[in-house]
Scaffold this motif. Structure first.
Motif, PDB file in Angstrom:
ATOM      1  N   ALA A  41      43.271 -74.243  -5.219  1.00  0.00           N
ATOM      2  CA  ALA A  41      42.848 -72.672  -5.164  1.00  0.00           C
ATOM      3  C   ALA A  41      44.279 -71.994  -4.336  1.00  0.00           C
ATOM      4  CB  ALA A  41      41.873 -72.679  -4.285  1.00  0.00           C
ATOM      5  N   LEU A  42      44.088 -70.565  -4.394  1.00  0.00           N
ATOM      6  CA  LEU A  42      45.182 -70.081  -3.514  1.00  0.00           C
ATOM      7  C   LEU A  42      44.551 -68.979  -2.600  1.00  0.00           C
ATOM      8  CD1 LEU A  42      47.590 -68.836  -6.390  1.00  0.00           C
ATOM      9  CD2 LEU A  42      47.976 -70.782  -4.565  1.00  0.00           C
ATOM     10  N   HIS A  43      44.875 -69.065  -1.509  1.00  0.00           N
ATOM     11  CA  HIS A  43      44.387 -68.057  -0.440  1.00  0.00           C
ATOM     12  C   HIS A  43      45.568 -66.988  -0.396  1.00  0.00           C
ATOM     13  CE1 HIS A  43      40.964 -70.549   1.648  1.00  0.00           C
ATOM     14  NE2 HIS A  43      40.903 -70.049   0.352  1.00  0.00           N
ATOM     15  N   TYR A  44      45.374 -65.802   0.315  1.00  0.00           N
ATOM     16  CA  TYR A  44      46.120 -64.826   0.221  1.00  0.00           C
ATOM     17  C   TYR A  44      46.244 -64.212   1.683  1.00  0.00           C
ATOM     18  CZ  TYR A  44      46.326 -65.063  -4.833  1.00  0.00           C
ATOM     19  OH  TYR A  44      46.303 -65.857  -6.200  1.00  0.00           O
ATOM     20  N   GLN A  45      47.461 -63.929   2.007  1.00  0.00           N
ATOM     21  CA  GLN A  45      47.610 -63.502   3.585  1.00  0.00           C
ATOM     22  C   GLN A  45      48.721 -62.189   3.236  1.00  0.00           C
ATOM     23  OE1 GLN A  45      49.755 -65.685   6.507  1.00  0.00           O
ATOM     24  NE2 GLN A  45      48.497 -64.762   7.790  1.00  0.00           N
ATOM     25  N   PRO A  46      48.002 -60.994   4.010  1.00  0.00           N
ATOM     26  CA  PRO A  46      48.937 -59.840   3.981  1.00  0.00           C
ATOM     27  C   PRO A  46      50.260 -59.809   4.672  1.00  0.00           C
ATOM     28  CG  PRO A  46      47.231 -59.496   5.382  1.00  0.00           C
ATOM     29  CD  PRO A  46      47.050 -60.988   4.886  1.00  0.00           C
ATOM     30  N   LEU A  47      51.213 -58.959   4.328  1.00  0.00           N
ATOM     31  CA  LEU A  47      52.559 -58.871   4.892  1.00  0.00           C
ATOM     32  C   LEU A  47      52.442 -57.469   5.330  1.00  0.00           C
ATOM     33  CD1 LEU A  47      53.522 -61.268   3.261  1.00  0.00           C
ATOM     34  CD2 LEU A  47      55.729 -60.395   3.387  1.00  0.00           C
ATOM     35  N   VAL A  48      52.347 -57.116   6.603  1.00  0.00           N
ATOM     36  CA  VAL A  48      51.904 -55.798   7.090  1.00  0.00           C
ATOM     37  C   VAL A  48      53.343 -55.080   7.684  1.00  0.00           C
ATOM     38  CG1 VAL A  48      50.576 -54.455   8.929  1.00  0.00           C
ATOM     39  CG2 VAL A  48      49.638 -56.607   7.577  1.00  0.00           C
ATOM     40  N   ASP A  49      53.306 -53.750   7.285  1.00  0.00           N
ATOM     41  CA  ASP A  49      54.592 -52.879   7.671  1.00  0.00           C
ATOM     42  C   ASP A  49      54.197 -52.749   9.186  1.00  0.00           C
ATOM     43  OD1 ASP A  49      56.105 -49.957   6.681  1.00  0.00           O
ATOM     44  OD2 ASP A  49      55.950 -50.639   8.694  1.00  0.00           O
ATOM     45  N   LEU A  50      55.211 -53.023  10.226  1.00  0.00           N
ATOM     46  CA  LEU A  50      54.762 -52.776  11.647  1.00  0.00           C
ATOM     47  C   LEU A  50      54.858 -51.638  12.016  1.00  0.00           C
ATOM     48  CD1 LEU A  50      56.688 -56.244  13.171  1.00  0.00           C
ATOM     49  CD2 LEU A  50      54.108 -55.833  12.409  1.00  0.00           C
ATOM     50  N   GLU A  51      55.421 -50.538  11.511  1.00  0.00           N
ATOM     51  CA  GLU A  51      55.526 -49.320  11.810  1.00  0.00           C
ATOM     52  C   GLU A  51      53.971 -48.663  11.358  1.00  0.00           C
ATOM     53  OE1 GLU A  51      58.147 -47.617  13.176  1.00  0.00           O
ATOM     54  OE2 GLU A  51      56.788 -45.792  13.056  1.00  0.00           O
ATOM     55  N   SER A  52      53.514 -48.609  10.138  1.00  0.00           N
ATOM     56  CA  SER A  52      52.550 -47.626   9.657  1.00  0.00           C
ATOM     57  C   SER A  52      51.393 -48.769   9.649  1.00  0.00           C
ATOM     58  CB  SER A  52      52.959 -47.555   8.280  1.00  0.00           C
ATOM     59  OG  SER A  52      52.935 -48.624   7.393  1.00  0.00           O
ATOM     60  N   GLY A  53      51.132 -50.098   9.688  1.00  0.00           N
ATOM     61  CA  GLY A  53      50.276 -50.964   9.599  1.00  0.00           C
ATOM     62  C   GLY A  53      49.760 -50.923   8.347  1.00  0.00           C
ATOM     63  N   ARG A  54      50.348 -50.546   7.181  1.00  0.00           N
ATOM     64  CA  ARG A  54      49.985 -50.874   5.874  1.00  0.00           C
ATOM     65  C   ARG A  54      50.288 -52.175   5.153  1.00  0.00           C
ATOM     66  NH1 ARG A  54      52.685 -46.456   2.315  1.00  0.00           N
ATOM     67  NH2 ARG A  54      51.985 -47.692   0.583  1.00  0.00           N
ATOM     68  N   VAL A  55      49.343 -52.568   4.454  1.00  0.00           N
ATOM     69  CA  VAL A  55      49.726 -53.829   3.738  1.00  0.00           C
ATOM     70  C   VAL A  55      50.898 -53.505   2.808  1.00  0.00           C
ATOM     71  CG1 VAL A  55      48.770 -55.631   2.213  1.00  0.00           C
ATOM     72  CG2 VAL A  55      47.603 -54.871   4.056  1.00  0.00           C
ATOM     73  N   MET A  56      52.004 -54.087   2.597  1.00  0.00           N
ATOM     74  CA  MET A  56      53.003 -53.856   1.793  1.00  0.00           C
ATOM     75  C   MET A  56      53.045 -54.976   0.802  1.00  0.00           C
ATOM     76  SD  MET A  56      53.842 -51.174   3.101  1.00  0.00           S
ATOM     77  CE  MET A  56      55.479 -50.757   2.098  1.00  0.00           C
ATOM     78  N   GLY A  57      52.705 -56.496   1.163  1.00  0.00           N
ATOM     79  CA  GLY A  57      53.067 -57.558   0.230  1.00  0.00           C
ATOM     80  C   GLY A  57      51.770 -58.522   0.557  1.00  0.00           C
ATOM     81  N   VAL A  58      51.689 -59.618   0.071  1.00  0.00           N
ATOM     82  CA  VAL A  58      50.731 -60.659  -0.006  1.00  0.00           C
ATOM     83  C   VAL A  58      51.263 -61.839  -0.472  1.00  0.00           C
ATOM     84  CG1 VAL A  58      49.817 -59.721  -2.278  1.00  0.00           C
ATOM     85  CG2 VAL A  58      48.771 -61.728  -1.283  1.00  0.00           C
ATOM     86  N   GLU A  59      51.086 -62.999   0.711  1.00  0.00           N
ATOM     87  CA  GLU A  59      51.831 -64.434   0.384  1.00  0.00           C
ATOM     88  C   GLU A  59      50.572 -65.152  -0.116  1.00  0.00           C
ATOM     89  OE1 GLU A  59      53.719 -66.292   3.583  1.00  0.00           O
ATOM     90  OE2 GLU A  59      54.238 -68.220   2.184  1.00  0.00           O
ATOM     91  N   ALA A  60      50.968 -66.005  -1.607  1.00  0.00           N
ATOM     92  CA  ALA A  60      49.985 -66.957  -1.935  1.00  0.00           C
ATOM     93  C   ALA A  60      50.209 -68.128  -1.297  1.00  0.00           C
ATOM     94  CB  ALA A  60      50.249 -67.041  -3.404  1.00  0.00           C
ATOM     95  N   LEU A  61      49.163 -68.823  -0.931  1.00  0.00           N
ATOM     96  CA  LEU A  61      49.060 -70.052  -0.125  1.00  0.00           C
ATOM     97  C   LEU A  61      48.243 -71.178  -0.750  1.00  0.00           C
ATOM     98  CD1 LEU A  61      49.247 -68.438   3.487  1.00  0.00           C
ATOM     99  CD2 LEU A  61      51.194 -69.891   2.439  1.00  0.00           C
TER     100      LEU A  61
END
Ligand code: C2E
Ligand code: MG
Ligand code: MG
Ligand code: MG
Length: 276
Positions: A41-61
């Protein structure tokens, strides 16, 4: 020994359980079956912009679910897969599944997040790896510009010629390359330049030491500055507290990843949490 990371229950095989070659063969056989039967299975973790707090990307694990409801950690089964050719099938499955997931999410109205996928040195060095990535992007419809391949410092120690031609090919395709766990391995800084890197992921050991040791702050700061000087997007791994986030932001680190910003979760949960 069981360890809790987010909500996931990880079970690590103790060395005495894996000591015998027989045990290892058994485990590898089970893993091969799990890959073949599509049981990973894959789990997903957000990559977050530290300035805006927006989710910019996701890492598949990658996750290996067990009958008892737990998971074997990828820290255990990825090295096992890397000992043979299994990592190639496993890696191909991860890439295809994750690309498909991102396209599906977007069709469901999610933002066009970037996708980060871990690539082991053995996959990267495979002759057909470039063609595999290209074909997977074509088949799934994920634009190449959305894909980030995370490699480790082990790749930077491989053949310089291969690294360079591979990096050029990916750059031409529009696929970005990130250096994962930066600072933990043996970094060959001159070889790093040949990898056409676009992103540097600062290992969580530096992030976790931020509040504790004055020296750690200097090291973290230096790594972030190195990344910026090289024109790379710098990502901090293992951000677990608001204080760490603030410190990293002050050090001009652009993106962060960690339990404070969002733990890895199954796909359904990820969409519910972040697509809104
Ligand atoms: P990684 O690529 O550096 O992934 C980040 C790891 O840190 C993940 O562990 C993630 O769950 C964990 N993590 C995230 N936030 C925090 C935090 O705030 N604190 C702490 N302590 N940990 C955090 P995970 O999922 O167990 O994966 C471990 C490693 O296994 C990955 O490290 C990656 O090197 C490898 N891996 C995972 N999936 C794949 C895969 O599909 N292919 C390959 N080749 N390797 C994989
Ligand atoms: Mg990674
Ligand atoms: Mg990492
Ligand atoms: Mg790491």
């Amino acid at each position: 020994e069981a360890k809790t990371a987010g909500k996931a229950q990880y079970r690590f095989y103790r060395p005495d359980m894996t000591r015998t070659a027989q045990r290892k063969v058994h485990l590898r056989t089970r893993l091969a079956q799990a890959v073949e039967h599509g049981e990973l299975a894959l789990h997903y973790q957000p990559l977050v912009d530290l300035e805006s707090g927006r989710v910019m990307g996701v890492e598949a694990l990658a996750r290996w679910p067990q009958a008892d409801g737990g998971w074997v950690s990828p820290l255990e089964f990825i090295p096992l897969a890397e000992e043979g050719h299994l990592i190639q099938d496993l890696g191909a499955w991860v890439l295809r599944t994750a690309c498909r997931q991102l396209v599906e999410w977007q069709a469901q109205g999610a933002p066009s997040w970037d996708l980060s996928v871990n690539v082991s040195a053995r996959q990267w060095e495979q002759a057909e790896f470039f063609a595999l990535v290209q074909r997977t992007l074509q088949d799934t419809g994920l634009p190449p510009e959305r894909l980030v391949l995370e490699i480790t410092e082990a790749v930077a120690q491989g053949s310089a010629g291969l690294a360079q031609s591979r990096a050029r090919a990916f750059a031409k395709l529009g696929v970005r390359v990130a250096l994962d766990d930066f600072g933990t391995g043996y970094s060959n800084l001159s070889q790093m330049q040949n990898l056409g890197l676009r992103q540097l992921k600062v290992d969580r050991s530096f992030v976790q030491a931020l509040g504790h040791r004055a020296m750690a702050r200097s090291v973290a700061e230096t790594i972030i500055m190195l990344g910026r000087q090289l024109g790379l997007t710098v990502v901090a791994e293992g951000v677990e507290t608001a204080e760490q986030r603030d410190q990293l932001h002050a050090l001009t680190c652009s993106l962060g990843q960690g339990h404070f910003l969002g733990s890895p979760v199954p796909p359904g949960e990820f969409l519910k949490k972040y697509a809104g």
